[in-house]
Design a protein around this motif. Structure first.
Motif, PDB file in Angstrom:
ATOM      1  N   THR A  26       0.823  -1.218   0.000  1.00  0.00           N
ATOM      2  CA  THR A  26       0.000   0.000   0.000  1.00  0.00           C
ATOM      3  C   THR A  26       0.853   1.262   0.000  1.00  0.00           C
ATOM      4  OG1 THR A  26      -0.189   0.191   2.417  1.00  0.00           O
ATOM      5  CG2 THR A  26      -1.773  -1.239   1.301  1.00  0.00           C
ATOM      6  N   VAL A  27       2.168   1.112   0.162  1.00  0.00           N
ATOM      7  CA  VAL A  27       3.082   2.256   0.128  1.00  0.00           C
ATOM      8  C   VAL A  27       3.892   2.189  -1.160  1.00  0.00           C
ATOM      9  CG1 VAL A  27       4.943   3.471   1.309  1.00  0.00           C
ATOM     10  CG2 VAL A  27       3.226   2.255   2.647  1.00  0.00           C
ATOM     11  N   LYS A  28       3.453   2.928  -2.156  1.00  0.00           N
ATOM     12  CA  LYS A  28       4.127   2.959  -3.456  1.00  0.00           C
ATOM     13  C   LYS A  28       4.362   1.562  -4.015  1.00  0.00           C
ATOM     14  CE  LYS A  28       6.368   7.471  -3.202  1.00  0.00           C
ATOM     15  NZ  LYS A  28       7.619   8.221  -3.432  1.00  0.00           N
ATOM     16  N   GLY A  29       3.360   0.700  -3.873  1.00  0.00           N
ATOM     17  CA  GLY A  29       3.465  -0.652  -4.418  1.00  0.00           C
ATOM     18  C   GLY A  29       4.557  -1.484  -3.780  1.00  0.00           C
ATOM     19  N   GLY A  30       4.962  -1.129  -2.550  1.00  0.00           N
ATOM     20  CA  GLY A  30       6.023  -1.878  -1.879  1.00  0.00           C
ATOM     21  C   GLY A  30       7.404  -1.574  -2.419  1.00  0.00           C
ATOM     22  N   ALA A  31       7.519  -0.498  -3.211  1.00  0.00           N
ATOM     23  CA  ALA A  31       8.821  -0.133  -3.783  1.00  0.00           C
ATOM     24  C   ALA A  31       9.816   0.191  -2.673  1.00  0.00           C
ATOM     25  CB  ALA A  31       8.671   1.063  -4.715  1.00  0.00           C
ATOM     26  N   LEU A  32      11.077  -0.149  -2.902  1.00  0.00           N
ATOM     27  CA  LEU A  32      12.125   0.032  -1.900  1.00  0.00           C
ATOM     28  C   LEU A  32      12.805   1.382  -2.063  1.00  0.00           C
ATOM     29  CD1 LEU A  32      13.801  -3.499  -1.997  1.00  0.00           C
ATOM     30  CD2 LEU A  32      11.880  -2.728  -0.600  1.00  0.00           C
TER      31      LEU A  32
END
Length: 530
Positions: free
Chosen positions: A94-100
């Motif tokens: 839910t946070v930027k598609g789980g982007a790191l």
């Protein structure tokens, strides 16, 4: 209610508010995620771990104070799965598609380090779009370490398991690609190095998600998936079955159950101990007796447990309190600052005690409330530098597991001598009252004023004390802010800020985790300057 308790409760309430930011980091996207019939990262963890068992979340405030959401788009921690303690890493889609982002890397690297040092299997609950592209220059080069760590864990016979719940693209695809066991959710998991649009741009080929990287394709054709799950709940069930079949066993010594006893004093009273002004000292024995096991005559190990805390050299170097105790049945050595400052006697006492702990393979717990090593002509002539170095040498070369809790101040080289983050403690936690910096804000600002005054005098100029007052106040405010626990926790300089009342439970979990590996004390140290 005491002033100390009131102040600490206010700090704890503030802590809960900051931790809630990590839980709600996805904002409106959490509702959208659930509308698609998907579980949140924390819901997945809750279903994965054994019912009724504790999940020790680590680094929940990573990224605090940065431009990125608190929590750094992932949840990490230690949980018990089918009776096995595992390091769990869950992307938050839910946070930027789980982007790191850069803080996600720091958090994941620290998690990997914890798994390695404590010999833990790792479970990745994977759903990530890979690197946060706007910050790729900070992620791409160091990011390769994450994949290296996965393969090295496998080589050490520390199993790695990846459960793929959704899109896992680019760098996100390498997590399942390099794990020992891979479970993919049917019609949900999408694992590919490049999605259809990029494939079209790179090769001209037109394809779709399922053909390119769907769960069924990887289960039937590529072989990149070991288990095909019907839905998320089935995937978690299968992950638990994988862990159950690991034939996992701890390699350390189990504690004596008969030696366990609740603390002699009520842990609730820890809230009354820490002064609102950290310059005011407090007796660390009061904290120790509310954290360690109390008196138990049921021990099978002899009379050594007839007192809760056996203090070592109690009349020598009295501003450092050291001794032996048990915590949840585990034998530990404790070093706790009593009056803040460390002098030559305290440094020598600590070095001897650390050697003794290594001689009998006993973990060490460091409880910080220190302003650093003593300064002044008499102390310099008495050898404070070489004695401080003696203590730091012992801390640096000790090979028994170290645990650190920063209760109050942790300034200057005292942070080093008391096993701060730079000295690789197995786990490090801070209380909401903690402060850590090169020195106290007033002292640092005062030093700058003295330097500025001396510089003006050397130039034959008149020092503008009134004009410097604003600079001094600004520096004090800046150092005060930078020394607060949220700032340090946001930078992943600790493994979490904790409620003091939870200290015993948190340390008990950590000591249990440490038992996954045998404990071997150091056979040699560096040259001790006497």
């Amino acid at each position: 209610m005491t002033d100390r308790r009131t102040a600490m409760l206010e700090k704890i309430e503030s802590l809960h508010a900051e931790q809630a930011k990590a839980v709600e980091a996805g904002g409106k996207y959490i509702a959208r995620h659930k509308e698609r019939g998907k579980l949140t990262a924390r819901e997945r963890i809750e279903l994965l771990v054994d019912e009724g068992s504790a999940f020790l979340e680590l680094m929940p405030l990573a990224g605090w104070g940065s431009d990125f959401p608190v929590g750094a788009s992932m949840v990490t921690g230690i949980g018990v799965v089918e009776g096995v303690e595992c390091l769990i890493v869950a992307n938050d889609p839910t946070v930027k598609g789980g982007a790191l982002n850069p803080w996600s890397l720091r958090k994941s690297f620290r998690a990997s380090e914890i798994a390695e040092k404590n010999g833990l299997p790792t479970i990745n609950l994977t759903e990530s779009g890979g690197a946060d592209l706007p910050t790729q220059k900070e992620i791409f080069i160091p990011g390769g370490r994450g994949f290296r760590d996965l393969t090295r864990a496998s080589a050490r016979k520390q199993p790695t398991i990846s459960v793929v719940f959704g899109n896992s693209t680019a760098g996100g695809a390498y997590v399942p690609g390099m794990s020992d066991y891979v479970i993919m959710v049917k019609e949900r998991a999408k694992v590919f190095l490049a999605g259809p649009p990029l494939v079209k741009m790179a090769t001209g080929e037109e394809t779709d998600d399922e053909s390119l990287g769907g769960a069924e394709m990887h289960s039937r054709i590529s072989g990149s998936s070991d288990f095909l799950a019907a839905d998320e709940h089935d995937a978690i069930r299968q992950a638990r079955r994988v862990v159950a079949r690991l034939n996992w066993r701890k390699r350390g010594a189990a504690p004596d159950p008969a030696s366990y006893a609740e603390p002699d004093l009520d842990p609730e009273e820890l809230l009354d101990l820490i002064p609102t002004d950290l310059k005011e000292p407090f007796d660390p024995r009061e904290a120790i007796l509310r954290i360690v096991d109390g008196v138990s005559t049921g021990s099978t190990t002899g009379p050594d447990n007839l007192v809760a805390f056996d203090e070592f050299k109690p009349l020598y170097g009295t501003s450092l309190c050291v001794g032996w105790a048990r915590l949840h049945g585990h034998e530990i050595g404790i070093l706790a600052n009593a009056r803040g400052v460390l002098m030559s006697e305290e440094a020598q006492k600590a070095a001897q005690f650390i050697q003794l702990a290594n001689q009998k393979d006993t973990p060490l717990l460091f409880l910080h409330n220190t302003t650093g090593y003593m300064v002044g002509t008499d102390y310099e002539q008495g050898g404070i530098i070489k004695h401080g170095a003696l203590m730091i040498n012992a801390v640096s070369n000790s090979t028994v597991p170290h645990l650190t809790v920063i209760m109050g101040a942790s300034y200057g080289a005292g942070n080093y001598g008391m096993n701060g983050r730079a000295y690789d403690p197995r786990f490090l936690f801070t209380w909401p009252s903690a402060k850590s910096s090169v020195m106290g804000p007033q002292q640092l600002a005062g030093v700058l004023e003295i330097v500025a005054r001396e510089s003006a005098e050397k130039k034959g100029e008149v020092f503008d004390a009134e004009g410097f007052k604003a600079i001094k106040e600004m520096v004090e405010a800046q150092i005060e802010e930078q020394s607060l626990p949220y700032v340090l926790s946001g930078m992943v300089y600790d493994d979490g800020v904790i409620d003091p009342r939870d200290t015993r439970t948190v340390l008990g979990i950590c000591l249990s985790v440490i038992d996954n590996q045998p404990i071997e004390g150091a056979l040699s140290f560096g040259v001790f300057r006497m």
